[in-house]
Design an enzyme around this catalytic site. Structure first.
Site, mmCIF file in Angstrom:
data_model
loop_
_atom_site.group_PDB
_atom_site.id
_atom_site.type_symbol
_atom_site.label_atom_id
_atom_site.label_comp_id
_atom_site.label_asym_id
_atom_site.label_seq_id
_atom_site.Cartn_x
_atom_site.Cartn_y
_atom_site.Cartn_z
ATOM 1 N N CYS A 121 19.392 97.543 -61.217
ATOM 2 C CA CYS A 121 18.979 96.236 -60.691
ATOM 3 C C CYS A 121 20.128 95.428 -60.104
ATOM 4 O O CYS A 121 20.071 94.984 -58.953
ATOM 5 C CB CYS A 121 18.289 95.434 -61.794
ATOM 6 S SG CYS A 121 16.789 96.192 -62.453
ATOM 7 N N HIS A 144 20.777 89.649 -60.519
ATOM 8 C CA HIS A 144 20.391 90.404 -61.718
ATOM 9 C C HIS A 144 19.725 89.527 -62.771
ATOM 10 O O HIS A 144 18.753 89.927 -63.415
ATOM 11 C CB HIS A 144 21.604 91.099 -62.332
ATOM 12 C CG HIS A 144 21.267 91.821 -63.601
ATOM 13 N ND1 HIS A 144 20.402 92.893 -63.633
ATOM 14 C CD2 HIS A 144 21.638 91.609 -64.889
ATOM 15 C CE1 HIS A 144 20.269 93.322 -64.871
ATOM 16 N NE2 HIS A 144 20.996 92.573 -65.660
#
Length: 529
Positions: free
Chosen positions: A125, A180
């Site tokens: 991610c 993130h």
């Protein structure tokens, strides 16, 4: 690269016909050309790249020219809505996944350009989002973990996607998970503390007054505010309740309200909305489970079981360590594997509906004709392929993810483009569509040619990285994965897609066994330990 490296391609005046001349693919680092290789990408037809007039004419015909603002001071620019999805692989009805229940995304695909072969730079991610927001490839090991933006963003924040557009007069907003950490903060519970890109966004936030106490709880939220207990909570939850029992409905509602406030803005805006599903846990209201036929979900072609001998295999730590399985293991229990695939599809159906709500609101407010819309997933997810349950691998299923772009006046909407494209290409695409220059050092290539001509082929391979010396390159016909560990002999994995869409796997023992046409793809491309 981030910073000091770049990749370019050219065709030296040749056309993209059925038998194209080679493209010249060059890798640069620190201002010096390290390697170039001629490559033939023969998928699809297209415009003559040598002469600028076809592309220029198309831009004049189909891209709206800037209009003067009411006060006559400066040209109006398009608004930009970016919708980010977490861990969604190419499981869309519009891409031929018959089991998928994604009517909202499928309908949007009919109005947009759907890219069937979009690849993330890193199958994780944080670093994938760093590549999206920077438009640059990783340049060091710091750019590969989930804290990539927090650790390196200070070096490129001003020329990041939101930072750049903010400098050019845009209002920039980030709701949900765009970097993130949802909301953009990295402190305790991700509720405060250092921000990932503090000077790039005018506002970055998560929905207020939700039942989840912190953004961290929101990220891994169970029904009605229950947080995840690491290693104990189950990876699946089907809850008898409304959509608002889970976080993405709250994100959708907040996005709708924000769009309403932006509707009368005279300042152009870039609004990024980040959803959580289908990221683990695979949780959604039960009605979304009921919409998916579990018997229609195919068993993956590369469902080989645990393969510790493979250099690309990993033990699925995110799935197996972060959640409680009651002694079951999907790598060894086909019935449990089927339950997990069903839950992933249900979570996908749930987030599809929430995305549709935002798109409906954009249309209802009369903003569709003045707004570029990008729908992007940060990477894919292996559901048993290669013996892996998760991402964090350089295989096709972990790197390939949906990308859809809609621009007002775009020709031939609804036609799919099959070029190999990358997440780093989105930044320069948006600057070109907005009539802005791109900052120096961008590694991506604008996808405006593919927006204008859905048959336009690939301009370059897609590159991907992981730590511990792993890198990959994807061309229209091949995926080559190189594993380079310090002090050890390189190991290679090769997938041939010329006759099999799932790829025929080869395990060449040496570089000499790699086909000549791609043998030099990695020349000059760094690895990070």
């Amino acid at each position: 690269m981030l910073p000091g490296a770049a990749v370019e391609s050219s065709r030296d005046g040749k056309s993209y016909g059925e038998n194209p001349e080679p493209a010249l693919f060059c890798f640069h680092r620190h201002g010096k050309t390290r390697a170039c290789q001629e490559m033939r990408f023969s998928h699809g037809g297209g415009m003559n790249a040598h002469h600028p007039f076809p592309l220029l004419a198309a831009l004049l015909l189909f891209l709206p020219s800037p209009d003067l603002r009411a006060d006559g001071e400066s040209p109006a620019r398009p608004n930009i809505l970016i919708i980010a999805i977490d861990d969604l692989r190419n499981d869309l009805g519009a891409l031929g996944a018959d089991h998928a229940r994604t009517p909202r995304l499928d309908a949007f695909a009919q109005q947009a350009r759907l890219f069937s072969r979009h690849y993330a730079q890193v199958p994780s991610c944080g670093p994938s989002r760093a590549a999206l927001l920077s438009g640059r490839y990783p340049a060091s090991a710091q750019h590969l973990p989930n804290n990539a933006i927090l650790a390196t963003g200070g070096d490129w924040e001003d020329v990041s996607l939101p930072g750049w557009f903010r400098q050019k007069g845009y209002r920039t907003l980030a709701l949900g998970k765009i970097s993130h950490h949802p909301g953009g903060f990295s402190g305790e519970g991700w509720a405060d503390g250092p921000a990932e890109l503090p000077n790039a966004w005018d506002r970055h936030w998560v929905p207020a007054n939700s039942p989840w106490k912190t953004p961290l709880d929101l990220m891994h939220g169970y029904a009605d505010g229950r947080p995840r207990l690491r290693g104990e909570s189950p990876p699946v939850e089907a809850f008898d309740g409304p959509d608002t029992a889970y976080p993405d409905a709250w994100v959708a509602a907040e996005a709708e309200q924000t769009l309403a406030r932006l509707a009368d803005s005279r300042q152009p805006w870039l609004f990024a909305v980040g959803f959580f599903k289908p990221h683990l846990p695979f949780a959604a209201p039960r009605r979304w489970f009921d919409k998916v036929d579990p018997d229609a979900i195919p068993v993956p072609a590369h469902d080989s079981g645990p393969s510790p001998e493979s250099p690309g295999w990993h033990a699925s730590g995110e799935m197996m360590r972060n959640y409680g399985h009651g002694g079951r293991d999907p790598r060894e229990d086909p019935a449990y594997a089927a339950e997990l695939r069903h839950a992933y599809a249900a979570a996908t159906a749930y987030v599809d509906e929430q995305i549709g709500r935002v798109l409906d609101r954009l249309d209802a407010l009369g903003l569709a004709q003045s707004t570029i819309v990008v729908i992007w997933s940060d990477h894919g997810f292996c559901l048993g392929e290669h013996g892996i349950w998760g991402k964090h691998a350089l295989y096709e299923e972990a790197l390939r993810a949906p990308l859809l772009i809609r621009h007002p006046g775009m020709p031939r909407p609804g036609e799919i483009n099959h070029a190999v494209v990358e997440s780093v290409d989105i930044f320069p695409t948006l600057t070109e569509l907005a009539g802005l220059p791109s900052p120096d050092g961008i590694d991506g290539h604008s996808l405006v040619p593919q927006l204008l001509d859905p048959g336009r082929p690939s301009a370059k391979p897609a590159l991907g990285w992981m730590r511990r010396g792993k890198a990959t390159a994807r061309t229209p016909d091949w995926r080559w994965i190189r594993h380079r560990s310090a002090g050890e002999t390189d190991r290679h994995e090769l997938f041939d897609y010329r006759e099999d869409p799932d790829g025929i796997r080869h395990d060449p023992a040496s570089l000499d066994e790699v086909p000549e046409e791609i043998r030099h793809l990695f020349d000059g491309v760094p690895v990070f330990q």
